[in-house]
Each structure stands twice: as structure tokens, then as C-alpha cells.
Design a protein around this motif. Structure first.
Motif, PDB file in Angstrom:
ATOM      1  N   ASP A  28      12.944  24.057 -50.905  1.00 57.22           N
ATOM      2  CA  ASP A  28      14.212  24.684 -51.295  1.00 57.22           C
ATOM      3  C   ASP A  28      14.255  26.163 -50.976  1.00 57.22           C
ATOM      4  OD1 ASP A  28      12.228  24.835 -53.146  1.00 57.22           O
ATOM      5  OD2 ASP A  28      13.570  25.049 -54.834  1.00 57.22           O
ATOM      6  N   GLN A  29      13.083  26.826 -50.821  1.00 61.27           N
ATOM      7  CA  GLN A  29      13.141  28.235 -50.474  1.00 61.27           C
ATOM      8  C   GLN A  29      13.426  28.434 -48.986  1.00 61.27           C
ATOM      9  OE1 GLN A  29      10.677  27.116 -52.501  1.00 61.27           O
ATOM     10  NE2 GLN A  29      11.474  28.044 -54.361  1.00 61.27           N
ATOM     11  N   GLU A  30      13.242  27.392 -48.207  1.00 60.33           N
ATOM     12  CA  GLU A  30      13.464  27.541 -46.778  1.00 60.33           C
ATOM     13  C   GLU A  30      14.727  26.809 -46.349  1.00 60.33           C
ATOM     14  OE1 GLU A  30       9.887  25.739 -45.581  1.00 60.33           O
ATOM     15  OE2 GLU A  30       8.754  27.071 -46.895  1.00 60.33           O
ATOM     16  N   ARG A  40       2.437  20.226 -58.639  1.00 63.18           N
ATOM     17  CA  ARG A  40       3.723  20.877 -58.398  1.00 63.18           C
ATOM     18  C   ARG A  40       3.846  22.165 -59.215  1.00 63.18           C
ATOM     19  NH1 ARG A  40       9.833  18.769 -58.942  1.00 63.18           N
ATOM     20  NH2 ARG A  40      10.737  20.746 -58.392  1.00 63.18           N
ATOM     21  N   GLY A  41       3.246  22.163 -60.399  1.00 63.50           N
ATOM     22  CA  GLY A  41       3.334  23.347 -61.234  1.00 63.50           C
ATOM     23  C   GLY A  41       2.476  24.493 -60.764  1.00 63.50           C
ATOM     24  N   THR A  42       1.378  24.203 -60.062  1.00 62.51           N
ATOM     25  CA  THR A  42       0.430  25.276 -59.781  1.00 62.51           C
ATOM     26  C   THR A  42       0.376  25.722 -58.335  1.00 62.51           C
ATOM     27  OG1 THR A  42      -1.159  23.500 -59.901  1.00 62.51           O
ATOM     28  CG2 THR A  42      -1.186  25.055 -61.675  1.00 62.51           C
ATOM     29  N   LEU A  43       0.657  24.842 -57.393  1.00 58.79           N
ATOM     30  CA  LEU A  43       0.366  25.200 -56.004  1.00 58.79           C
ATOM     31  C   LEU A  43       1.599  25.674 -55.257  1.00 58.79           C
ATOM     32  CD1 LEU A  43      -2.029  22.330 -54.978  1.00 58.79           C
ATOM     33  CD2 LEU A  43      -2.586  24.654 -55.617  1.00 58.79           C
ATOM     34  N   PRO A  44       1.472  26.682 -54.402  1.00 56.17           N
ATOM     35  CA  PRO A  44       2.565  27.017 -53.487  1.00 56.17           C
ATOM     36  C   PRO A  44       2.622  26.021 -52.323  1.00 56.17           C
ATOM     37  CG  PRO A  44       0.861  28.718 -53.439  1.00 56.17           C
ATOM     38  CD  PRO A  44       0.368  27.625 -54.306  1.00 56.17           C
ATOM     39  N   ARG A  45       3.633  26.161 -51.521  1.00 54.79           N
ATOM     40  CA  ARG A  45       3.858  25.186 -50.451  1.00 54.79           C
ATOM     41  C   ARG A  45       3.085  25.576 -49.192  1.00 54.79           C
ATOM     42  NH1 ARG A  45       8.909  25.744 -50.334  1.00 54.79           N
ATOM     43  NH2 ARG A  45       9.245  24.279 -52.017  1.00 54.79           N
ATOM     44  N   LEU A  68       7.380  32.653 -55.386  1.00 55.83           N
ATOM     45  CA  LEU A  68       8.463  31.663 -55.384  1.00 55.83           C
ATOM     46  C   LEU A  68       8.940  31.387 -53.954  1.00 55.83           C
ATOM     47  CD1 LEU A  68      10.076  30.069 -57.479  1.00 55.83           C
ATOM     48  CD2 LEU A  68      11.844  31.758 -57.270  1.00 55.83           C
ATOM     49  N   ASP A  69       8.975  32.435 -53.147  1.00 55.05           N
ATOM     50  CA  ASP A  69       9.387  32.231 -51.761  1.00 55.05           C
ATOM     51  C   ASP A  69       8.370  31.429 -50.980  1.00 55.05           C
ATOM     52  OD1 ASP A  69      11.743  33.369 -52.063  1.00 55.05           O
ATOM     53  OD2 ASP A  69      11.285  35.253 -51.079  1.00 55.05           O
ATOM     54  N   LEU A  70       7.119  31.448 -51.436  1.00 56.86           N
ATOM     55  CA  LEU A  70       6.116  30.604 -50.793  1.00 56.86           C
ATOM     56  C   LEU A  70       6.049  29.241 -51.460  1.00 56.86           C
ATOM     57  CD1 LEU A  70       3.233  33.110 -50.150  1.00 56.86           C
ATOM     58  CD2 LEU A  70       4.908  32.266 -48.563  1.00 56.86           C
ATOM     59  N   GLY A  71       6.882  28.972 -52.445  1.00 55.11           N
ATOM     60  CA  GLY A  71       6.948  27.639 -53.020  1.00 55.11           C
ATOM     61  C   GLY A  71       6.232  27.468 -54.346  1.00 55.11           C
ATOM     62  N   GLY A  72       5.598  28.513 -54.867  1.00 57.54           N
ATOM     63  CA  GLY A  72       4.933  28.389 -56.162  1.00 57.54           C
ATOM     64  C   GLY A  72       5.919  28.710 -57.273  1.00 57.54           C
ATOM     65  N   PHE A 116      -2.060  29.917 -50.793  1.00 55.93           N
ATOM     66  CA  PHE A 116      -1.335  31.190 -50.792  1.00 55.93           C
ATOM     67  C   PHE A 116      -1.982  32.168 -49.823  1.00 55.93           C
ATOM     68  CE2 PHE A 116      -1.021  35.517 -52.410  1.00 55.93           C
ATOM     69  CZ  PHE A 116       0.345  35.668 -52.380  1.00 55.93           C
TER      70      PHE A 116
END
Lengths: 445, 404
Positions: A261-263, A405-410, B158-162, B234
Motif C-alpha cells: 500500500d505504500q507503493e 505482519r506486525g514486526t517486519l517491513p516489506r 512505514l514507507d518501507l512497509g513496517g 530494513f
């Protein structure tokens, strides 16, 4: 006179007055019809038992996806809230447990909007295709001894084949949406599916070699015994690869490229609204359940208990042999139980009235009976205990997905691809090689 | 009832209807050579409009990306959605009113938006600010810097998805904002600094909250950072992303953390000291990599230094008045004054001209976000769509300051 009486009635009373005779007539007609047709109907069902079983299983599986999705959505809301130092939903129902139901109603009541310029038939079909593949994959998963939709020798292959079908739906959604973000999301979905289907499928080849069959039921049967008979000890690398690839397959963070959703705003679902969006949402959560269930079946013994019950329990309760005791049980046990359980409240606190103590006792008695019934079922019926163990294992994996989902970035999309092709694929090939070598050496010895 | 048949996409009538509905973005008439070049699509390229309502464009920035597959070839930022003409407003309001007008510029660190114009007005008026007022300014300013960097941490993750770091960092930020609200009366747009001092003295609520928070701040901030600093995903995404080398950084007038992450130890607090910063002990962290990770880590180092400064401020806080004695109506002598402060995003500076009336003749505001946003044109091309927002977030622009 009749109309004056009628006018004085409330709406509910009018409904009862009208419905009771109607239902009586309908019931009488149905009873007569059943009496006439039941014999031929039973004969037909007996003649086509596999077909009947299939229809029943398919219906049941479509229906149980609803509570499963609601449960996982609620779990996700609560667990991620805890990780985020929030309270999470706590207004609707006890501890906010009905929040996902309200979500469902909200989605249902929203406008089902079709933007200008979309390819209408494909746009409409896409959520159905995505959703339809999920109950179909549930069909082969054995939830308990005897509790499965279908069991055949190609179950695992069938699972992956049908599971890959949802990507077709995502592509349809992305292409028909007439939106660049949707298109990018759909293309990512396709690329990701191709990259991760390979390690996903190859990672379970080790298990197929060990089991000698692709039937999930037989795989579970072969893991019978204790904790140490599970496949996870024989295929640890296979499990790691399977779990990572399954995360990508279920489109979950950190590998949820398709709806980043951020991209990409919402990826393939950008242009969807109302229940059509709800179907995608729904399918995602049921997919998490399916993937978790498959992990439990393949690597963690399915419905097998992790340990044998330490002391033997034999409940031999024959209601017919009780005679007069049965009458006592049915007629007097509730009364006696209520009084016995309510007595402490009545005796120990003067602030509790007699009626209240009796009601408390009655509620406690009922809870006790329900608990006793489930305990009896757990001990004596294999499918109940199997189902409980299976669900426990499955929801452990669901919890891990939610926690990730709660802890890791994408992960970035190119890192995702290179990880699949450079690491997961060679590792799964190595896993197959080592397993096959070990099996052949052990077999020839 | 018959449903109207939908025309196919090849239908020219539908194309016209869609253009009318604004679905096909009409390519603007090229006014410059650069526009001509940008809006001419090569083989396999397409335009992708990001913003102003994209989930992660940090306010209302619109970027038109020219992409080839997932790769960004070129981009065209479209600014001005938040333009208020604040410099013109400043010309028509008197010196006291201007302060509240400048607050919403960089709404995340609004004390610094007040600080530099207030300083330049004080230079015009030859006002000596009491020492206690200067210490209060430094104290509240550094708190605001921490709050701003906490917001950066959250948004960047948040911009990286966390999704978790933003809520963890907001817990700290909210505590700081409550503190500042206790002393200034507002939670976001403080309107606290005055020409010749500050609006109110430190009160009991502020001091007790600050004392509580300082006791646990270090550990809690480290915990929030630990969620990202030790996260392999990250670090792998941020390392080597959007590398800004030293020469480019200097050429593009970068200041603040973005410049220091490229290896230039330039900090106005030390280079051109103002207020009571010469009396305080703190380091200027620098990093040489110049990538997103360096910019992120540098800001986190700055948070630690700010904690040091706050600690010293609390120990050295003198007694005394908090406002200089000034007439109600300010009419500075005709002249010019320049002042600059080191904000969380870089150099906020202000050039004020007075013609002897109670309103400035001209107020030029220099905002670091505008200059940093220029860097995206250099850093983004060649990266993937996923990284465009990550690079922009690492530069930490605030659209209020960009559009002014």
C-alpha cells in the motif's frame, strides 16, 4: 370487530399470527412429501454416496471459510494492536470479538462501484475466481481422521495447481481495472507466483519421497506417533523453504508485493469497492488459514497428537444399560446439580439473593455439562481430538503470520525475486538431493 | 429494461468521454524543453501519477513518474498544493502576528519556524534576549527536534512497509507534545517564541513530565530504534539506497542531517553559533556513506545528542526574566537582518527587511525542505517504484515548508 382487534396488535404479534398457520401448513405439506419421497431420496443418496459426500464437503467448506476469516481478521486486529501498543477493537461484542462481523457488514453495505473504462465482465469475475480457488484447496486438507473433502493420490499436486489459480484472478483484476497501479500489482503477483511456486512445490518433494505418496491423508497417517515422528525433524530445510514460499503465496508481509500500500496504493484491488473488494480481502485471510493448515499437515503431523495420552482413558457409558438411572439423570441431575452448585453462593454471601444463586448454579451446571460433553467427545471420538490438535497447530502458524505482519517491513521486489531464484530454489534442489540420497542409501542397506 | 451497451476501448467516442471525465490524464502542453523531453515517452515507458492523494507522499506532493517496467526513468514533481503565500502575508501583518503565521510552515517542527524570524527581528530591533529565555528556547527546541526525528523514524519505517515503528515512536512523540503543550498551550503549532523572549515560563507540569520522561527516554528510544536497526530486511533495503555524495550535496545546497550523512560536519549550532549553544557540550555526528541508512542513523544519533543538550539545559538553567522589556508596537529602524537556525531538517533562515513601519517590508524565508526535495530528481531515477518513496522519506521533506 376483527379489524379493531388486529389494529391493537403489535408488529411482532401480527407476524406470529400470520406465520404460525402458514408454517403449520407448509410443515404438513413437507411432512407428507418427505413420507412419500424419503425412500427414493435415500436410495439415490446411497447410490451416489461419493457425489453426495463431495457436494456436502464443498458446501461445508465454503460455509466454514466465513467463521475462519472472521476469526483470523479479529486475531490480526488484536495481535497487531498488542504489538503496536494499542488496545485494538473493544466496542463491538466481548473484547471487540464481533468487529470482523461489523467489517463484513460494512463491506456489504458499501456501494459496489464500477469505474468508467473497466472491462466489466472480467472486472466482475476476478474476485469470484480469486475466492473460488480457496475452498477448492481446502477440499483436500484432512482436518481430522475421516474429516476431509476428498482424498486421492494427487492431493498435493491438486493443491498447488488450484492454489495457483488465484493468481489468474489477480491478473484479471489488475488488467480489467484500467488502472496503472492495479496493472503493476497484478504483474507483480504473476512474477511472484512464478518465482515462488517453484520453491514451494520443490520444497515438499522431499516429503513426497519420504512418504511415497501425494495423498495428504497418508502423509498424516505416516506421521502418527509422538512429537518426534513428525516430518519437521526429517525435513527442517524443506519446512523453512516451504514457510517462506508460502508467505509469498499467501501475499503476506514481508512478501506482500501485490498490494504494497505504500507503493501501489492497494495493488490489484485499487479500483474495487464494496463486496468485490471484500472477496479479495476474504480470500487473503482464508488463504492464510489454508497455508497454515498445509504446513501443519505436511510438517507437523496434521491431526496427530504431539504425545500419547499418559494414562489410558476408557469411557464406557451405555445409556441403555442404566435403566432407572437414566430417568434419574434426565429428570433429577439438573435440579440437584443446580442446587449443589448454587449453594456455596447462597451460603457464603448474604448479598446474593436466592434466585440469583439458583441462576448462577444453573449456568455453572450447564457450563459443566458442556465441558463434560466436549471432554467426553475429545477422549472418545478420534475426529474431535484430531480436529482440536489440527486447529491448534494451524492457528499457531496463523499467529506467526500475523506477528510477522506486525514486526517486519516489506522486502523490495527485486530482492524478493533474487531471493527466490538465488537462494530458495537451489536450497530446495539441495533438499531433494539429500533426501533422495538418504532414502536410497537407507533402502539399499 | 435494457442496459446501455458499453462501448469498447477502441471507440474514439469513449476516449473523448474518458478524457472529459479526466481519466486519461491529458499531457500538458510543453512549455519548456525539459517538459518536452519528459512528456515524450520512449519505447516501453509509461507515465505514473503518484499523489497528491497517494498513501505515502508525505502531505500533498504530486510526482509524475516516467517508468519502464518497475524502474523509474525520470520524474517530475508537481508542487504548490499547500501554497499559502506566507511571505506576502508576512508583509501585511505586524511583527507579532507574523510568528503565528509562520508556524504551519514546517508543522512538524514549528518552533524552528518561529525561531529564525524571531531572531532576525531581534537583530533589527537590537533586543537583548534574557538568558533564561534563551535556555528555554534551546530546551523546547531540542525537544521539538526529538519529536520531529521520532516522526521521521515512524514514517520512514512505514514507507518501507513496517507498521509498528510509527506507533512506537508516536508514543514518545506524543509525550513530548504533551510536555510542550503544557508550556506553550498548543500541541502542534506552538506560537511560543516572542520577539525578546518566550511566551510563558516553564511550569510545574512541564518540569514533572520532562523529569519523568528523561528518566526513561534513553532506553525507550533505543528500544524503538532497535526494532529497525537490527532488522535485516530494513537494513538491506536502506543501505546503498539514494547515495548522495559530498560534492553533489554541497552543490545542491543541502543542509542539516542530509548533508552530515554525506560526510560534511556542518551544523549551524557550531558553525555560526547562536543563542546559548556555545555554552553547551554536544557532538556533531557525521557519516560518510550518504545513503538512506546513513541519513536514518544520523538522525538517531542526533536524538542522542539532543538528549544530552536537554540534560545540560536543565542543569544550567538560570533564573531571571523570560521577556525583554519592549514597547507594544514595534517599529524597528530601517535596515536588514539575517538569521539562521539549525532545525531538524537543516538550515531554517530568514532575511528580514524593515522600512521603519510596524510591518516588515519583505520577509524572505529559506526552508530546507524545498532544497532537499530537489534532490529526488537526482536520486530517484534508476531506482524501483518501491524505493521512490523510501528515498523521499529519507530526505525528510515537509510539504508545508516546500510550498510555503
Amino acid at each position: 370487530m376483527v379489524s379493531a382487534y388486529w389494529n391493537r396488535l403489535s408488529l411482532g404479534s401480527r407476524a406470529i399470527l400470520v406465520l404460525v398457520p402458514v408454517l403449520l401448513v407448509v410443515g404438513a405439506v413437507l411432512t407428507v412429501a418427505a413420507a412419500l419421497l424419503l425412500g427414493p431420496l435415500l436410495d439415490f443418496i446411497n447410490a451416489n454416496l461419493p457425489l453426495g459426500r463431495f457436494v456436502l464437503a464443498a458446501t461445508a467448506l465454503i460455509v466454514i471459510t466465513i467463521p475462519i476469516a472472521f476469526l483470523i481478521i479479529y486475531m490480526e486486529l488484536k495481535v497487531i494492536a498488542a504489538i503496536n501498543l494499542r488496545v485494538g477493537p473493544d466496542r463491538v461484542g466481548p473484547f471487540g470479538a464481533l468487529m470482523s462481523v461489523v467489517h463484513g457488514l460494512k463491506v456489504l453495505s458499501k456501494e459496489d462501484f464500477t469505474p468508467l473504462g473497466v472491462d466489466v465482465p472480467i472486472f466482475t469475475l476476478a474476485p469470484i475466481v480469486v475466492f473460488a480457488s480457496i475452498p477448492l484447496t481446502l477440499l483436500v486438507i484432512p482436518f481430522a481422521p475421516g474429516l476431509y473433502g476428498q482424498d486421492f493420490n494427487l492431493a498435493l499436486l491438486y493443491f498447488f495447481a488450484i492454489g495457483g489459480m488465484s493468481v489468474v484472478g489477480l491478473m484479471m483484476a489488475g488488467w480489467a481495472s484500467f488502472n496503472k497501479y492495479s496493472l503493476l500489482g497484478a504483474l507483480r503477483a504473476a512474477a511472484q507466483a512464478i518465482s515462488y511456486e517453484l520453491p514451494l512445490t520443490l520444497s515438499v518433494v522431499g516429503i513426497i519421497i519420504l512418504a511415497g505418496t501425494m495423498s495428504l491423508n497418508s502423509i498424516v497417517h505416516q506421521q502418527a506417533g509422538s512429537l518426534f515422528d513428525w516430518n519437521i525433524w526429517k525435513q527442517p530445510l524443506g519446512f523453512i523453504i516451504f514457510f517462506i514460499a508460502a508467505t509469498a503465496e499467501a501475499n503476506r508481509t514481508p512478501l506482500d508485493m501485490t498490494e504494497a500500500d505504500q507503493e501501489l496504493v492497494a495493488g490489484f484491488a485499487t479500483e474495487y469497492s464494496g463486496m468485490r473488494f471484500g472477496f479479495f480481502f476474504f480470500a487473503e485471510y482464508v488463504n492464510v488459514f489454508v497455508v497454515s493448515a498445509l504446513s501443519a499437515v505436511l510438517f507437523f503431523g496434521g491431526w496427530n497428537a504431539p504425545f500419547d495420552w499418559p494414562f489410558p482413558v476408557t469411557v464406557s457409558l451405555d445409556p441403555g444399560g442404566l435403566g432407572l438411572g437414566l430417568i434419574f439423570l434426565i429428570a433429577l441431575a439438573p435440579v440437584v446439580g443446580t442446587i449443589i452448585l448454587g449453594l456455596p453462593f447462597w451460603l457464603l454471601s448474604s448479598r446474593i439473593s436466592t434466585l440469583r444463586a439458583l441462576v448462577t448454579g444453573f449456568v455453572l451446571f450447564n457450563l459443566l455439562i458442556v465441558a463434560a460433553f466436549f471432554g467426553w467427545a475429545f477422549v472418545s471420538a478420534a475426529w474431535v481430538s484430531g480436529l482440536v490438535w489440527m486447529m491448534l497447530k494451524t492457528f499457531v502458524f496463523v499467529f506467526i503470520f500475523v506477528q510477522m505482519r506486525g514486526t517486519l517491513p516489506r522486502v523490495r521486489v527485486d530482492q524478493l525475486m533474487s531471493f527466490a531464484w538465488k537462494w530458495l530454489l537451489p536450497a530446495s534442489l539441495l533438499n531433494i538431493f539429500v533426501t533422495a540420497t538418504a532414502v536410497s542409501i537407507l533402502a539399499n542397506r | 429494461m435494457t442496459t446501455p451497451t458499453r462501448p469498447s476501448l477502441d471507440d474514439p467516442a469513449l476516449t473523448i468521454a474518458l478524457e472529459h471525465a479526466g481519466i486519461f490524464e491529458p499531457i500538458p502542453m510543453a512549455r519548456t524543453e525539459r517538459q518536452q523531453e519528459f512528456y515524450t515517452l520512449g519505447d516501453g515507458e509509461m507515465l505514473l501519477n503518484m499523489g497528491p492523494q497517494h498513501p505515502s507522499t508525505h502531505g500533498v506532493l504530486r510526482v509524475v513518474l516516467k517508468i519502464s517496467g518497475e524502474q523509474v526513468v525520470d520524474l517530475d514533481p508537481v508542487l504548490g498544493y499547500l501554497h499559502r503565500g506566507v511571505e506576502k502575508i508576512a508583509e501585511n501583518s505586524d511583527f507579532h502576528h507574523i510568528i503565528s503565521q509562520l508556524d504551519p510552515l514546517e508543522y512538524i517542527s514549528s518552533l524552528f519556524c518561529e525561531w529564525s524570524p524571531v531572531m532576525s527581528f531581534e537583530k533589527l530591533l537590537d533586543v537583548q534576549v534574557p538568558r533564561r529565555a534563551e535556555y528555554i528556547r534551546v530546551l523546547t527546541g531540542e525537544l521539538n527536534r526529538i519529536a520531529s526525528h521520532m516522526l521521521f523514524l515512524g514514517w520512514y519505517a512505514l514507507d518501507l512497509g513496517g507498521i509498528t515503528p510509527i506507533l512506537w515512536s508516536f508514543a514518545e512523540r506524543d509525550e513530548i507534545m504533551e510536555m510542550l503543550a503544557a508550556v506553550t498551550g498548543a500541541k502542534l503549532l506552538f506560537n511560543y517564541f516572542r520577539i525578546g523572549g518566550v511566551n510563558g515560563d516553564l511550569n510545574h507540569e512541564f518540569m514533572s513530565r520532562l523529569g519523568d520522561w528523561m528518566g526513561r527516554a534513553g532506553a525507550q528510544l533505543e528500544a524503538g530504534m532497535g526494532l529497525l536497526n537490527e532488522n535485516e530486511i530494513f537494513v538491506r533495503r536502506a543501505r546503498g539506497l539514494g547515495v548522495l555524495d559530498r560534492e553533489t550535496a554541497l552543490r545542491m545546497c543541502t543542509t542539516g542531517p542530509n548533508l552530515r550523512a554525506s560526510g560534511v560536519p556542518f551544523d549551524i549550532r557550531r558553525a555560526h553559533p547562536y543563542s546559548v549553544y556555545p555554552e553547551l557540550e554536544f557532538d556533531i555526528p557525521t557519516r560518510n556513506e550518504g545513503d538512506s541508512l546513513a541519513r536514518y542513523l544520523l538522525r538517531m544519533d542526533e536524538v542522542r545528542q539532543s538528549l544530552r543538550i536537554i540534560d545540560q539545559c536543565l542543569h544550567q538553567m538560570p533564573d531571571g526574566p523570560i521577556m525583554a522589556r519592549l514597547p507594544r508596537l514595534l517599529r524597528p529602524r530601517p535596515g536588514r537582518a539575517y538569521s539562521a537556525v539549525e532545525g531538524p531538517r537543516g538550515q531554517y533562515s530568514c532575511y528580514a527587511m524593515s522600512d521603519g513601519t510596524d510591518q516588515p517590508f519583505r520577509l524572505r524565508i529559506h526552508d530546507p525542505s524545498f532544497l532537499h526535495l530537489q534532490l529526488v530528481g537526482l536520486l530517484m531515477p534508476g531506482n524501483l517504484i518501491a524505493d521512490t518513496m523510501a528515498i523521499m522519506a529519507s530526505l525528510d521533506p515537509v510539504m508545508g515548508g516546500v510550498d510555503k
